[in-house]
Design an enzyme around this catalytic site. Sequence first.
Site, PDB file in Angstrom:
ATOM      1  N   GLY A   4     -85.246 -78.679   1.068  1.00  0.00           N
ATOM      2  CA  GLY A   4     -85.188 -79.087   2.470  1.00  0.00           C
ATOM      3  C   GLY A   4     -86.531 -79.015   3.193  1.00  0.00           C
ATOM      4  CD  GLU A   5     -86.946 -74.619   5.263  1.00  0.00           C
ATOM      5  OE1 GLU A   5     -86.334 -74.064   4.334  1.00  0.00           O
ATOM      6  OE2 GLU A   5     -87.222 -74.056   6.315  1.00  0.00           O
ATOM      7  NE  ARG A  50     -80.017 -80.314 -14.676  1.00  0.00           N
ATOM      8  CZ  ARG A  50     -79.065 -80.077 -15.564  1.00  0.00           C
ATOM      9  NH1 ARG A  50     -78.606 -78.862 -15.745  1.00  0.00           N
ATOM     10  NH2 ARG A  50     -78.609 -81.076 -16.289  1.00  0.00           N
TER      11      ARG A  50
END
Length: 752
Positions: free
Chosen positions: A714-715, A638
């Site tokens: 983030g990655e 989510r």
Amino acid sequence: MPETAQMSVIGKGQPRIDGPAKVSGQAMYTSDFYFPGMLYAVPVEATIASGRVTKLDPSAAEKMPGVRAIFHRQNIGKIFRSVPGQGFEGIIDERRPPFEDDIIRYYGQYIALAVADTFESAKAAADAVRATYAQEKPNVETDLKADDEAETVPTTFGPAKRVQSERGDAEGAFSNAPVKLDQTYVTPVETHNPIELHATTAMWDGSKLTVYEASQAIFNLQGILEQVFGLPKEDVRVVSKFLGSGFGGKLWPWTHCMLAVAAARQLEKPVKLVISRKMMFQAVGHRPRTQQRVRLGATTEGKLVSLQHDYVFSKSILDDYQEDCGEATAFHYSVPNLRVKFSRAKRNFGSPTAMRGPGAVPGLYATESALNELADQLKLDPVQLRILNEPKTNEALSIPFSSRHLLECFELGGQKFGWSKRTSEIGSMKRDGLTLGWGMAGCTWVAARFPAEASVQLRDDGTARVACGTQDIGTGTYTILAQLTSQKSGVPLNKVEVVLGDTSLPPGPISGGSMVTGSVVPAVFQAADNAITSLLSIATATKGSPFEKRKSDELAFEGGRVFVKADGSTKGVPFPDLLRRANIRLVTGSGKAEATFGNPKPKFSTHSFGCHFVEVTWQPEIARLRVSRVVTVIDAGRIINPLAGRNQIEGAVVMGIGMALLEHTSYDPRNGAPINSNLADYMMAVNADVPPIDVHFLDFPDKEINELGARGIGEIGLAGIAAAITAAVHHATGVRVRELPVTIENLLMSSV
Ligand code: MOS
């Protein structure tokens, strides 16, 4: 959880709540802090990469105006060694304390420190320090031959077996496979270049130390400073309020920080040290070079029968940072016979460190490229090849995935991109006089939780405060914490005060591994629940309260109101009214959630997944290649803030364009210096390189991670993108580049 109006705070695009402070210049980054009497420090860098300092002459520098001290081995005072702590503590990539010996192991290693009244005086003094060396030839050789090492080697995170994963008979199955691929993929040293430079401001108050540091992990730094300065932990405070990003380079402590602290101790004044852009390339980490041999064996239909991934990466002379390129290899596709093994090659470089998507990003560049090449060899669509090899479980650990929707990613991505219109022949697609190349790749990144604590206050003026000692590295953590608190308390976002980035707060997660959001959800929710429980008992205990006769378990709280369950939420009383009636300023609750990261016996394999579809345009007449279109689909559970989330993926794709086409750090073989150590020569993707990026998120909440089902983002967007781009380059030009970045020189070989 009932779906109320407040639910809209989660899953709705929220502009960053810290945006106004940033654009108006009020946000205090580490280098913005000023304290009365503050001095400025500039390190002196070794100008050789291997050898010894035979003489250091600070005398001219010491006499310069405004200079307070030139520190070196003889006068810096004691800086102790640190050791790894229990669990996830005591982490540092360069373990040797600064100035510990006279040996130089990499260019830019600090050999002295100039401290003066102004930055300019300190810089002039640093430049005037004379060093004489016994120089040896540095080893900065690009070609990596594996060092001869034992089967188990030390790493920053403890001993590791070099054979990381093994099942079946990979070698045997490879030699018998009807279709084979054996290629080596190379990624260069890449250097983190966040806009914000590394910075430290250190201050002592008697034996108590406060350090303002551009840090992605303030509690780890606190623990390291405890060790290296021999202090009780409670006497060390680390503050990191805003970061101009880090990309992993600011995860673990570096030696400049210790030098600033030691100088402040000697001079009894606050000391500020901001490193230069050139120094960003030397002593604060980089992504190491990797050379990865991938061997695939398959049936003629395209079913993988064997996968071998043998890789070498560069490391520093003393330390053992591990670039775990095999992180995803063992589970990403279904294959009965597999072996993943790493080797290392020492170089006269500063220590490498984690850089956005460490390990998996270079690793997936290699394995996804190999898969794309295998698809071409088999004359199969690369999406089809991946579908054929989709695993049902994590075959490395024999456990199920908590939630894996990679096939849905391919389907949606393919649709949005128009992949079905692809013609496979090289150079066969044209538009407006340009040759088009289309490529794709899959991606994955680990999802887990670090330990996290938080506290939430609900106050009599209708505001809330959430505190968590994590960091916001620019990714939107302030906003996420506000959203979570608002969701539980019913307090509107603009009335939630968020406090983070300070070791005096409840310990929060490191800003690494894309794990902050997933980690803070349960801690903040529990803290808010505990504050609410406290509120309900006040509601029943206060004389004259509308709930005086009730038991707290008859009450409920929702949307900022307390109400009798039986009456429904429309009848409730706003919580500030209850607090004011009781003459109570605030109720507070704390929450704590354990880590799932590092669980030696996980029940589920928890990862995010995704894919990229890339179009490049190619003009052979002028050898001009552009990335013209990217569609990225991410399955990350989510998404709490789709606005910040999309921004993360877009940023990662931009970084991926840089990885594929531009970024590399070159070292001068004579003195071992990184030669392109500035933003003019170290090329990164800029606005002009960036096409429209179409980002989509699937919405499959992963409840193994937390109650909202939110993983991290983030990655993952940087994983796989370089393989998709190089596949598109091949499709357009016929040139197969297996060493990043793709250069114009490579493309001049094109016959298309
Ligand atoms: Mo990221 S490399 O975990 O900051």
